[in-house]
Design an enzyme around this catalytic site. Structure first.
Site, PDB file in Angstrom:
ATOM      1  N   GLU A   1      -4.194  -6.439  15.962  1.00  0.00           N
ATOM      2  CA  GLU A   1      -3.427  -5.371  14.614  1.00  0.00           C
ATOM      3  C   GLU A   1      -4.659  -3.845  14.903  1.00  0.00           C
ATOM      4  O   GLU A   1      -3.849  -2.936  15.361  1.00  0.00           O
ATOM      5  CB  GLU A   1      -2.580  -5.579  13.235  1.00  0.00           C
TER       6      GLU A   1
ATOM      7  N   HIS B   1      -3.347 -32.563  19.768  1.00  0.00           N
ATOM      8  CA  HIS B   1      -2.891 -33.447  20.572  1.00  0.00           C
ATOM      9  C   HIS B   1      -1.876 -32.740  20.754  1.00  0.00           C
ATOM     10  O   HIS B   1      -0.759 -33.617  21.233  1.00  0.00           O
ATOM     11  CB  HIS B   1      -2.454 -35.209  19.863  1.00  0.00           C
TER      12      HIS B   1
ATOM     13  N   GLY C   1      -4.999  -1.459   5.505  1.00  0.00           N
ATOM     14  CA  GLY C   1      -3.933  -2.834   4.790  1.00  0.00           C
ATOM     15  C   GLY C   1      -4.279  -4.512   5.238  1.00  0.00           C
ATOM     16  O   GLY C   1      -4.882  -5.448   4.632  1.00  0.00           O
ATOM     17  N   ARG C   2      -4.696  -4.399   6.594  1.00  0.00           N
ATOM     18  CA  ARG C   2      -5.222  -6.128   7.719  1.00  0.00           C
ATOM     19  C   ARG C   2      -6.776  -6.031   6.833  1.00  0.00           C
ATOM     20  O   ARG C   2      -7.789  -7.166   6.446  1.00  0.00           O
ATOM     21  CB  ARG C   2      -5.119  -5.944   8.131  1.00  0.00           C
TER      22      ARG C   2
ATOM     23  N   LYS D   1       1.390  -1.341  -0.006  1.00  0.00           N
ATOM     24  CA  LYS D   1       0.031   0.117   0.056  1.00  0.00           C
ATOM     25  C   LYS D   1       0.954   1.208   0.171  1.00  0.00           C
ATOM     26  O   LYS D   1       0.423   2.382  -1.001  1.00  0.00           O
ATOM     27  CB  LYS D   1      -1.231   0.208   1.538  1.00  0.00           C
TER      28      LYS D   1
ATOM     29  N   LYS E   1      10.040  -0.232  13.474  1.00  0.00           N
ATOM     30  CA  LYS E   1      10.801   0.381  12.191  1.00  0.00           C
ATOM     31  C   LYS E   1      11.816   0.891  12.170  1.00  0.00           C
ATOM     32  O   LYS E   1      12.580   0.381  11.550  1.00  0.00           O
ATOM     33  CB  LYS E   1       9.083   0.411  11.028  1.00  0.00           C
TER      34      LYS E   1
ATOM     35  N   GLU F   1      10.584  -4.626   3.558  1.00  0.00           N
ATOM     36  CA  GLU F   1      11.178  -6.161   4.067  1.00  0.00           C
ATOM     37  C   GLU F   1      10.496  -6.327   2.308  1.00  0.00           C
ATOM     38  O   GLU F   1      11.342  -6.658   1.091  1.00  0.00           O
ATOM     39  CB  GLU F   1      10.248  -7.192   4.889  1.00  0.00           C
TER      40      GLU F   1
HETATM   41  O1  F6P Z   1       3.425  -3.213   9.316  1.00  0.00           O
HETATM   42  C1  F6P Z   1       2.264  -3.457   9.751  1.00  0.00           C
HETATM   43  C2  F6P Z   1       1.714  -3.043   8.310  1.00  0.00           C
HETATM   44  O2  F6P Z   1       1.727  -1.458   8.279  1.00  0.00           O
HETATM   45  C3  F6P Z   1       0.159  -3.420   7.739  1.00  0.00           C
HETATM   46  O3  F6P Z   1      -1.087  -2.512   8.837  1.00  0.00           O
HETATM   47  C4  F6P Z   1       0.844  -3.379   6.509  1.00  0.00           C
HETATM   48  O4  F6P Z   1      -0.645  -4.700   6.055  1.00  0.00           O
HETATM   49  C5  F6P Z   1       1.861  -3.983   6.261  1.00  0.00           C
HETATM   50  O5  F6P Z   1       2.510  -2.839   7.306  1.00  0.00           O
HETATM   51  C6  F6P Z   1       2.246  -3.730   5.024  1.00  0.00           C
HETATM   52  O6  F6P Z   1       2.732  -2.444   4.693  1.00  0.00           O
HETATM   53  P1  F6P Z   1       2.621  -2.014   3.078  1.00  0.00           P
HETATM   54  O7  F6P Z   1       1.015  -2.473   2.307  1.00  0.00           O
HETATM   55  O8  F6P Z   1       2.129  -0.961   2.870  1.00  0.00           O
HETATM   56  O9  F6P Z   1       3.452  -2.740   2.586  1.00  0.00           O
END
Ligand code: F6P
Length: 540
Positions: free
Chosen positions: A345, A376, A259-260, A198, A504, A204
């Site tokens: 979150e 189990h 995001g979620r 987004k 972060k 990452e």
């Molecule tokens: O680390 C949390 C977060 O901000 C989430 O809410 C989000 O889905 C994810 O990182 C990835 O963010 P982006 O879509 O901006 O890469």
């Protein structure tokens, strides 16, 4: 209107005084949401009618219905970021939704869906080709958090609906092993990368995208081939273009998609490519059916509201610290992780919308796993541990893969787990059982406390005919709304996530220290660990 702290105090007091039967063992209490196929058996909850009515009264007093309407109308519910949370607009394929300024947002939603549809058929008909004019076989979705968990979970859940012409791989972690294993069997000329971010700035994701691009060049791709091999799904179109993504290959999402909650947007592109656009739309329709139930039903017969109230009851009145998600379906293995992000979150917050510390517990720890594997392992703690852990059992009545009587056995396990949690076994019953098994009286007396199970441990059983795109959509939407309702009760903002930001930004400083060896600004523990890392790199 009671404030929530007073409400908790009063409820705890009357909980001690109230001796009314908690488990309604004679008449099953089954709720369902029209047109969704989702049913919830709430009979195995240890809450009295009086306590439940009090909760309904409380949410009426805080204007829950109005809050639901505000969410549905696209009002600014995320007040720390001045945003709406308009994920419901993504799933309504029939009517038009507007933002607070009156702009038609459905127009953009429909146009992106069309773009996704076009991509699906271009790939399926082999009209979109990689360099060397080869058809695309593999998709690599690069993204993390909400830009990964939702599409991956839905794709796993809908395995029987895969078209199988394309293989989708997910690259999320910043870990060379994740990268290496993902790329191991891929060929550059038949692989398409989708950068899902987004913000288009998540470390990452961008570093993984860099590595994929390097890999692409190292395996025969040219800069001019990027257009055939790299797409982006993002809110930050400028950054994606600056990164070198062709404007035609950018699938926009909007700041009002959290995001979620982004699985329903173009973040679902890898999923749509996997299951086909018709199935993707069926998923949206299922979610929208649940949205309509949520928006239109009275609070006391509203599934997400009732689940939220039960959760609040155990969390705040009884003191439960966790909530367990137990799907009895192999295809739903990734569901607990998705719901973990959704819930934790969203509601892992300790200040109110006004910025004051909350005086009560908010979001529980969400965990779980697929049945009956958990039986189990950690179910032991559910039955006999010192903590009360309310559970959601999730059960499709029919399987996609009948093998002998496997499904009957699986279902019997599911039903008997919730039964065992509710009923338990008294010490006297355990004693009798041990005697029947031929133990001596002394031995039976010694063992009986170990064999006794407290019971009165609550659970919901969420069941539906079969795991289809529609039922999955409705199921996920139900949990999203449950989380929203709990956030309203706790008075917190369920749509921001500032807590993840500190880690972060600190990670950038730590990385610098790891590269330079300058640990002066670090605390003693971190400085020590950084030098251990540097020493290890210097060893052969
Ligand atoms: O680390 C949390 C977060 O901000 C989430 O809410 C989000 O889905 C994810 O990182 C990835 O963010 P982006 O879509 O901006 O890469």
């Amino acid at each position: 209107m009671d404030n929530f702290e007073d409400f908790i105090k009063n409820s705890r007091k009357s909980l001690d005084e109230n001796t009314e039967e908690k488990f309604n063992k004679k008449i099953p209490n089954i709720l369902n949401a029209k047109n969704t196929g989702i049913n919830v058996d709430i009979t195995k909850n240890s809450i009295s009618d009086i306590e439940f009515e009090k909760l309904i009264k409380f949410v009426n007093s805080i204007g829950l219905s109005e809050k639901i309407s505000e969410l549905a109308a696209g009002k600014e519910v995320n007040r720390t970021e001045h945003r709406a949370a308009n994920h419901m607009a993504l799933r309504d394929l029939e009517s038009i939704h507007y933002d607070e300024e009156g702009a038609n947002i459905s127009k953009d939603v429909f146009s992106v869906l069309k773009k996704m549809e076009k991509m699906c058929w271009q790939l399926n008909l082999n009209l979109w080709r990689g360099f060397n004019n080869k058809p695309i076989i593999d998709i690599v979705s690069i993204g993390i958090g909400g830009s990964h968990l939702g599409p991956k979970m839905a794709a796993d859940s809908l395995r029987p609906y895969w078209h199988d012409t394309l293989r989708c791989h997910y690259l999320s972690n910043i870990d060379g092993s994740n990268f290496t294993e993902t790329m191991r069997d891929l060929d550059a000329d038949t692989t398409l990368f989708i950068i899902q971010s987004k913000s288009f700035s998540t470390q990452e994701t961008i570093r993984n995208a860099d590595a994929c691009r390097e890999w692409f060049y190292a395996n025969g791709g040219q800069e001019s081939d990027i257009k055939r091999h790299f797409l982006a799904v993002t809110c930050n179109v400028e950054r994606a273009e600056a990164y070198g993504i062709d404007p035609d290959n950018i699938y926009p999402v909007w700041d009002w998609v959290g995001g979620r909650y982004s699985l329903w947007s173009a973040m679902g592109l890898p999923l749509a490519l996997t299951i086909g656009m018709e199935n993707f739309k069926a998923l949206l329709r299922g979610a929208w059916a649940m949205d309509q139930h949520f928006i239109e039903s009275p609070l006391d017969s509203n599934l997400p509201v009732i689940l939220a109230l039960l959760g609040v009851y155990y969390r705040n009145i009884v003191g439960a610290q966790t909530h367990v998600i137990l799907p009895y379906d192999h295809y739903l293995s990734a569901l607990p992780a998705h719901l973990q992000q959704l819930d934790m979150e969203s509601n892992g917050k300790s200040v109110t919308q006004e910025g004051n510390p909350v005086g009560y517990a908010t979001g529980p720890v969400i965990w779980g796993g697929v049945g009956s594997n958990g039986q189990h392992a950690y179910h032991q703690l559910l039955h006999q541990g010192t903590d009360l852990c309310p559970c959601d059992f999730i059960l499709p009545l029919k399987t996609h893969n009948p093998v002998d009587n496997f499904h009957s056995i699986l279902v019997a396990n599911c039903l008997s787990q919730s039964q065992a949690l509710m009923r338990g076994r008294s010490e006297a019953e355990a004693y009798e059982l041990l005697i029947d098994q031929g133990r001596s009286e002394v031995e039976a007396k010694r063992l009986a406390p170990h064999h006794s199970i407290p019971g009165n441990r609550p659970s919901n059983t969420i069941y539906f005919e079969k795991l289809t795109p529609e039922t999955l959509g409705a199921l996920i939407a139900m949990y999203e709304h449950k989380v929203f309702v709990q956030g309203v009760i706790w008075g917190i903002n369920s749509f921001d996530q500032w807590g993840v930001e500190l880690g972060k930004s600190l990670s950038k400083d730590v990385l610098k220290s790891m590269e330079t060896g300058d640990t002066d600004k670090l605390d003693a523990s971190t400085a020590h660990l950084v030098s251990m890392y540097r020493d290890a790199q210097n060893r052969a």
